[in-house]
Design an enzyme around this catalytic site. Structure first.
Site, mmCIF file in Angstrom:
data_model
loop_
_atom_site.group_PDB
_atom_site.id
_atom_site.type_symbol
_atom_site.label_atom_id
_atom_site.label_comp_id
_atom_site.label_asym_id
_atom_site.label_seq_id
_atom_site.Cartn_x
_atom_site.Cartn_y
_atom_site.Cartn_z
ATOM 1 N N LYS A 88 -5.433 14.718 0.802
ATOM 2 C CA LYS A 88 -4.731 13.426 0.715
ATOM 3 C C LYS A 88 -3.241 13.565 1.021
ATOM 4 O O LYS A 88 -2.565 12.575 1.289
ATOM 5 C CB LYS A 88 -4.931 12.780 -0.659
ATOM 6 N N ARG A 139 -0.163 2.720 -3.656
ATOM 7 C CA ARG A 139 -1.552 2.251 -3.673
ATOM 8 C C ARG A 139 -1.987 1.885 -5.090
ATOM 9 O O ARG A 139 -2.542 0.798 -5.329
ATOM 10 C CB ARG A 139 -2.473 3.356 -3.113
ATOM 11 N N ARG A 140 -1.739 2.777 -6.036
ATOM 12 C CA ARG A 140 -2.117 2.493 -7.423
ATOM 13 C C ARG A 140 -1.306 1.333 -7.989
ATOM 14 O O ARG A 140 -1.838 0.462 -8.679
ATOM 15 C CB ARG A 140 -1.912 3.753 -8.283
ATOM 16 N N CYS A 254 3.869 2.735 9.265
ATOM 17 C CA CYS A 254 4.244 2.571 7.854
ATOM 18 C C CYS A 254 3.135 3.140 6.979
ATOM 19 O O CYS A 254 1.997 3.266 7.414
ATOM 20 C CB CYS A 254 4.501 1.097 7.503
#
Length: 338
Positions: A88, A139-140, A254
């Protein structure tokens, strides 16, 4: 570059210095050593830009190569033969002379909730209004804002041990933090997991490549690619490549707050299909694009194509507009600080 001793060919593996990175690299080395006893595998470790700067939030870094660039340069220059990353952390666009080899079996890909010692909460849904969730992930943060707007998010940086120490400190502002399950499980501290987070129990999807290891090699190193195939896991490799293709297609310069969830499901006549859920959420949680698709993914080419298909479906559902706003906001911040 590979060297030789009087008895064995020596291959040098590059990695970061963190405890988790070293554990992951030792696992890869041990698997290769078992299959190739005539080789010797040495480990070289060094800190990355992301390790050295523990203050700046990830979203404010100018480069995406926080964890990989220095080690890639060593590999391109021949000082190490291959590099073991948490997948990741690996940008979706690699240097032209580099590629990812076959991947070992994936650890649990989900995010998890870790609660401050002394508190008895077992899930995100139990947390009272105003509870502080620690995470440095856009994201979280975006998914929390959409699903749990009554919670407060506060940035937290550092390796796993550091973040858990910050959580448990007596003067800690955090009620809980969100981490990747894989890191806790690999470090044998899974007992701190209060809840595994997924689409069904919390509405939280994980990061592209989470739980998988990315083994980066020089593109022309066919011998090492063949060696890695002996420890590779096809389902992990294909699913991870599909996720990365999805992200690469969406990014457009981005960092996309993209959550994914991939699983293999049985199709007709014993065949398997890859089912992928994907979501893009605006940072404030107000706008969301989400899709769920299945595809026949039985090669690296099919994985790449499926990722593109999922990306196009997300854009049609509104992801393009969300990403445009994020890109403009980031550009505006760069102009202000320039």
């Amino acid at each position: 570059m590979a060297s030789s001793s009087p008895d064995k060919m020596v291959l040098t593996i590059g990695t970061r210095k963190s405890k988790l990175a070293m554990l992951q690299t030792h696992a890869v080395r041990d698997a290769l050593q078992k299959n190739y006893p005539d080789y010797e595998f040495k480990i070289f470790s060094q800190d990355s830009a992301g390790d050295l700067n523990k203050v700046t939030p990830f979203r404010d870094f100018a480069t995406k190569n926080l964890w990989t660039e220095e080690l890639e340069e060593l590999m391109i220059g021949g000082q190490v033969d291959f590099v073991v990353h948490s997948l990741k952390d690996v940008p979706t666009n690699l240097p032209s002379t580099c590629t990812l080899g076959p991947m070992p079996p994936r650890q649990d890909s989900r995010d998890v909730l870790v609660v401050k010692k002394g508190l008895s909460y077992k899930s995100l849904s139990e947390l009272p209004a105003g509870s502080v969730v620690g995470t440095s992930s856009v994201r979280r943060t975006a998914q929390l804002a959409r699903k749990y707007p009554h919670l407060k998010v506060l940035d937290v940086r550092g390796n796993i041990e550091t973040r858990i120490s910050k959580l448990d400190a007596e003067d800690s502002p955090f009620t809980c933090i969100i981490l990747a399950a894989a890191g806790l499980l690999r470090m044998n501290i899974g007992d701190r997991i209060a809840q595994y987070l997924d689409s069904t129990n919390s509405g939280m999807l994980y990061a592209v490549g989470q739980g998988a290891l990315g083994i980066e090699i020089r593109k022309d190193d066919t011998v090492l690619k063949q060696m890695l195939e002996s420890i590779g896991h096809q389902e992990t490799t294909f699913a991870s490549l599909a996720e990365r293709s999805l992200l690469r297609t969406l990014e457009g310069g981005c960092s996309a707050p993209l959550g994914v969830e991939a699983e293999w499901v049985h199709g007709s006549e014993g065949s398997k299909k890859l089912r992928m859920r994907a979501v893009v959420v605006s940072v404030d949680g107000k706008d969301c694009a989400q899709v769920e698709l299945e595809g026949d993914v039985n090669s690296t080419e099919a994985a790449e194509a499926f990722g593109i298909t999922v990306a196009k479906a997300l854009v049609e559902d509104g992801a393009g507009a969300i990403l445009d706003v994020i890109q403009k906001d980031k550009a505006a911040k760069v102009n202000v600080t320039a």
